[in-house]
Design an enzyme around this catalytic site. Structure first.
Site, PDB file in Angstrom:
ATOM      1  NE  ARG A 108      -5.925   9.595  -3.741  1.00 50.76           N
ATOM      2  CZ  ARG A 108      -6.116   8.445  -3.099  1.00 50.76           C
ATOM      3  NH1 ARG A 108      -5.311   7.423  -3.274  1.00 50.76           N
ATOM      4  NH2 ARG A 108      -7.134   8.316  -2.277  1.00 50.76           N
ATOM      5  CG  ASP A 117      -1.068   4.339  -4.816  1.00 46.47           C
ATOM      6  OD1 ASP A 117      -0.986   5.372  -5.492  1.00 46.47           O
ATOM      7  OD2 ASP A 117      -0.913   4.311  -3.589  1.00 46.47           O
ATOM      8  CG  ASP A 146       2.366   6.749  -2.965  1.00 46.75           C
ATOM      9  OD1 ASP A 146       1.266   6.185  -2.756  1.00 46.75           O
ATOM     10  OD2 ASP A 146       3.169   7.030  -2.059  1.00 46.75           O
TER      11      ASP A 146
END
Ligand code: ADP
Ligand code: MG
Length: 156
Positions: A108, A117, A146
């Protein structure tokens, strides 16, 4: 492939142009899809984001309402929309994240603060579900920090 910052910028620009009607309709579709796709009875405690005021994010308030009625035992924790918010305490069975965009591998794009994150690092047990507009799928390379999502639900 676009750099993350460029993709984020053009997606946010597009999202600003959505009408309240479009946001409502899509959020309704995604809420219905979620209630049909996910068996919430398997969860005891979940984290839902609170949409940013005027931000045209997929709205979670309808989902929150439906869950409260259908699953009275389920603990639904609403996250703070503040970018500096402290991480909610305890373990969650599922975490729902807003998405500025997403790629085909389930990564995302957020606002660029990395809040999710860092939050998701401490929630390895959680089913990670992103809510996104179908049109916000883009090609970008994730960075090592990420955290990929398990599922991305869209109106597509
Ligand atoms: P977003 O996920 O909101 O789109 P990014 O992934 O670009 O934002 O992350 C923004 C910043 O957050 C990164 O530059 C990175 O330094 C920081 N960040 C993300 N995850 C971590 C982490 N686990 N530890 C330290 N910093 C992190
Ligand atoms: Mg990130």
């Amino acid at each position: 492939m676009k750099p993350k910052s460029l993709a984020r910028q053009s997606l946010l620009q597009k999202r600003t142009q959505l009408s309240l009607q479009q946001v409502r309709l899509t959020s309704q579709q995604i809420t219905q899809k979620l209630l049909q796709t996910i068996d919430f009875a398997q969860f005891s405690r979940i984290h839902l984001y609170t949409p940013l005021a005027g931000g045209n994010e997929v709205d979670t308030t309808m989902l929150q309402y439906e869950l409260t009625i259908r699953y009275p035992e389920l603990q639904v924790i609403m996250g703070s929309p503040r970018p500096q918010a402290a991480f909610p305490k305890g373990d969650f069975d599922a975490v729902f994240t807003p998405c500025v965009g997403f790629n085909r591998d389930g990564f995302r794009l957020g606002f660029g603060n990395g809040w999710y994150d860092r939050f998701l690092l401490g929630q390895p047990q959680a089913l990670k579900i992103g809510l996104a507009y179908a049109w916000s799928k883009v090609d970008f390379a994730p960075e090592p920090h990420d955290i990929p999502l398990d599922m991305i639900l869209t109106d597509g």
